[in-house]
Design a protein around this motif. Sequence first.
Motif, mmCIF file in Angstrom:
data_model
loop_
_atom_site.group_PDB
_atom_site.id
_atom_site.type_symbol
_atom_site.label_atom_id
_atom_site.label_comp_id
_atom_site.label_asym_id
_atom_site.label_seq_id
_atom_site.Cartn_x
_atom_site.Cartn_y
_atom_site.Cartn_z
ATOM 1 N N LYS A 97 0.827 -1.197 0.000
ATOM 2 C CA LYS A 97 0.000 0.000 0.000
ATOM 3 C C LYS A 97 0.868 1.256 0.000
ATOM 4 O O LYS A 97 1.916 1.310 0.624
ATOM 5 N N LEU A 98 0.397 2.278 -0.705
ATOM 6 C CA LEU A 98 1.081 3.561 -0.715
ATOM 7 C C LEU A 98 0.605 4.404 0.458
ATOM 8 O O LEU A 98 -0.582 4.440 0.778
ATOM 9 N N THR A 99 1.538 5.088 1.091
ATOM 10 C CA THR A 99 1.182 6.035 2.142
ATOM 11 C C THR A 99 1.388 7.450 1.618
ATOM 12 O O THR A 99 2.159 7.684 0.681
ATOM 13 N N CYS A 100 0.703 8.393 2.226
ATOM 14 C CA CYS A 100 0.818 9.797 1.786
ATOM 15 C C CYS A 100 2.256 10.286 1.896
ATOM 16 O O CYS A 100 2.726 11.059 1.046
ATOM 17 N N TRP A 101 2.961 9.834 2.936
ATOM 18 C CA TRP A 101 4.348 10.248 3.141
ATOM 19 C C TRP A 101 5.216 9.845 1.945
ATOM 20 O O TRP A 101 6.001 10.635 1.437
ATOM 21 N N VAL A 102 5.044 8.617 1.493
ATOM 22 C CA VAL A 102 5.826 8.124 0.362
ATOM 23 C C VAL A 102 5.444 8.862 -0.923
ATOM 24 O O VAL A 102 6.312 9.248 -1.713
ATOM 25 N N VAL A 103 4.143 9.089 -1.137
ATOM 26 C CA VAL A 103 3.671 9.701 -2.379
ATOM 27 C C VAL A 103 4.200 11.120 -2.527
ATOM 28 O O VAL A 103 4.808 11.481 -3.553
ATOM 29 N N TRP A 104 3.988 11.969 -1.507
ATOM 30 C CA TRP A 104 4.392 13.366 -1.689
ATOM 31 C C TRP A 104 5.917 13.509 -1.680
ATOM 32 O O TRP A 104 6.476 14.363 -2.395
ATOM 33 N N SER A 105 6.608 12.654 -0.930
ATOM 34 C CA SER A 105 8.076 12.693 -0.946
ATOM 35 C C SER A 105 8.605 12.311 -2.326
ATOM 36 O O SER A 105 9.557 12.927 -2.841
#
Length: 541
Positions: A46-54
Motif C-alpha cells: 500500500k502507498l502512504t501519503c508520506w511516500v507519495v508526496w516525498s
Amino acid sequence: MSECHGAVLPSSCVQNGNVAVESPLVENGDDASDHVTNKNKAANEKLTCWVVWSSLIALFAGGFPYGYPIGSINSVAVPARKAFQEYYQIRHNTTLSEDGLNLIWTVTAMAHPIGGLVGCFIPNFFVKNFGQLRSMLYGHVVVVIASVFLGLTSLFKSFEVVVIARAVIGVCGSSVGTSITPTYIVEINPTKWRGVFSSMSAFFITFGVFIANVLGLPEILGGDELWPVMLALTGLPSLVFISLFYFMPESPRHLYITEGRKEEARKLLTKLRKCEDISDELDKMETELQSQASSKQMSLLQLFRSRTLRFQLVSTIVLGFAYQLTGLSGIMSYLNQLFMKAGISSDISAYGSIITTAVMIVTACLTSLTIKRVGRKKLLFIGYLIEGISFLLLTITIEIGDLVYWIPYLSILFSTTFTMGFIIGPAATTFLVVSEFFSQSARTAALMTTSALVWTAYSLVVISLPYFLAALRGFTFLIFSSIAFAVAVFVYFAVPETKDRSFVEIQQIFKKKKFCCNSRDSSNLSMEKTSLEKLNMTSSA
C-alpha cells in the motif's frame, strides 16, 4: 490490532484422556496462515501519503533542472544573444561579429551537457558518504545558488556568468536528477509501485522543457528585460525541495545496507508502510547485503575488459550514443531557430515549440502505461524508426518550404512526430534495457557508461548542430535520419528482448547469436549465474 499484526500458529493438539483431539485451527491452519501472509504482503504494497508526496517532490525537483535548461536556452535565444552583443560592446568598445556571437552562444548551450557529463561520475561518492536524501539536498542548494547568479546576469553584464551557472546546473541535473533521485524513488516505494514512480522521471524532465517554452514567450518572460528572470526560475523546484527536506524520509535501504543502522531502518520502514510486519522487505535487504559481500562490484576497466560481457557492452555503447546522437536535446535547444530556418515567423515558432513539448508530455504519460505490456525491443525499434522517417520528411519540408506557403508548417508536425518517437523508444527503454543486460556486479559500471555516452553525444550535437544547419540547411537531418535507421536495424537484429528475462537467459540469447563468451570467462558466467539464482530465490518480487 493492526491487520499486519500477529500470525496464525501451526495446528496443535489438545489431550483429552488418551485421545488426541485436534484444535479447530488444525483443519484450516495452513489456509489461515496463507491468508494472513497475503494480507501482510498486500499491506506492505500500500502507498502512504508520506511516500507519495516525498516521491513527487523529489521527482519534480530532480527532473526540472535537467529539462528546464534545455527549453530555456531555446526560448531566450533572441533576447539573450542581443544582450551578449551589448555586453561585448560595453567591455571591448567594439561590435561582436556574427561568427563570434554564434561561438559564444554555442558555448553557452553546450555548458549544460558538459556539466552533465562531469556529473555522471560523482553520485557514488556522495551517496556512499551522505546518503541519497542529503546528497539531493546538497545538489539542490547548489542549483539555487547557480540560479541566483543567472538572475543577476544583467547586473554582471557577463555571458560567462550564464555559461558557468549552466555548467553547474548541468552537474547537479545529471547527478541528482538522473542518478540519485531515481535510486531514492525505488528505495522508498513498495515494490508494486516502483515502476510507476520511476517512469515519472521522464515526465518531469519533459515538463521542465514545456514550462520553459511557455514562460519563454515574449509576452511572459522571454523579452529583452526579463529573460534573466526566466533562467533564474530553474532553481524554484530546488527551493521547494530544500524547504521540505526535513520532513522527507531517508532511504531505508541506505540505512540498512550502507550504514548498517538496521534498527533505524526497521522503524522507518514500519512508518513508511504503516505496517508492523515488514519482515519480507528486511529479508530482501539482508539477502542483498550478503550478496554484495560475496560479489565484488566491477569497475569500468573490468567491464571493458570482460569477454563475457563484450556484446552486451557493444549494445550499451550503441544505444547510449544513439540516445542523443539522433539529435533530441540539440534540436530542443535550437527548436525556435529551426522553425525560423524552415520559413516560419519567430512569433509562431515559439508556439510551435510549445505544441511539440506538450505532445512529448502526453506521449510520456501514455508510454509509461504501456511499457509493462509491450516488449522493450519493440518500443526501441518503433521509436528509432519513427525518428528516421520524421527526419527524412523534415529535410524535405525545409528544403522545399519556399514553394508553397503552408509547407513550412509541416516542419512543426514532423518535429513533433520525431519527439514522439524519442519518448516511445530511447527515452522509455534505453536505461531499463541496459540495466537488464547486466548482472548486479556489472550493472553500476554499465549504467555509468551509458550516462557518460548520453551526455557526450548531447554535447557533440549541441556543438555541431548550428554549424551543420548553416552549411547544409535541411540536409543536416539526413545525417540524423541515417543514424536513426541504422540503430533501428541494429536493434532488430542484435538486441534481444529483455522483458521478464534474467541476466542468465539474456546471456544465452547473446550466445545463440554467436557472440559467445570466451572459454576463459566461463567460470565468471557460472559465478554470476549462481549468485543471481540465489538472489532471485529470496528477493524476487
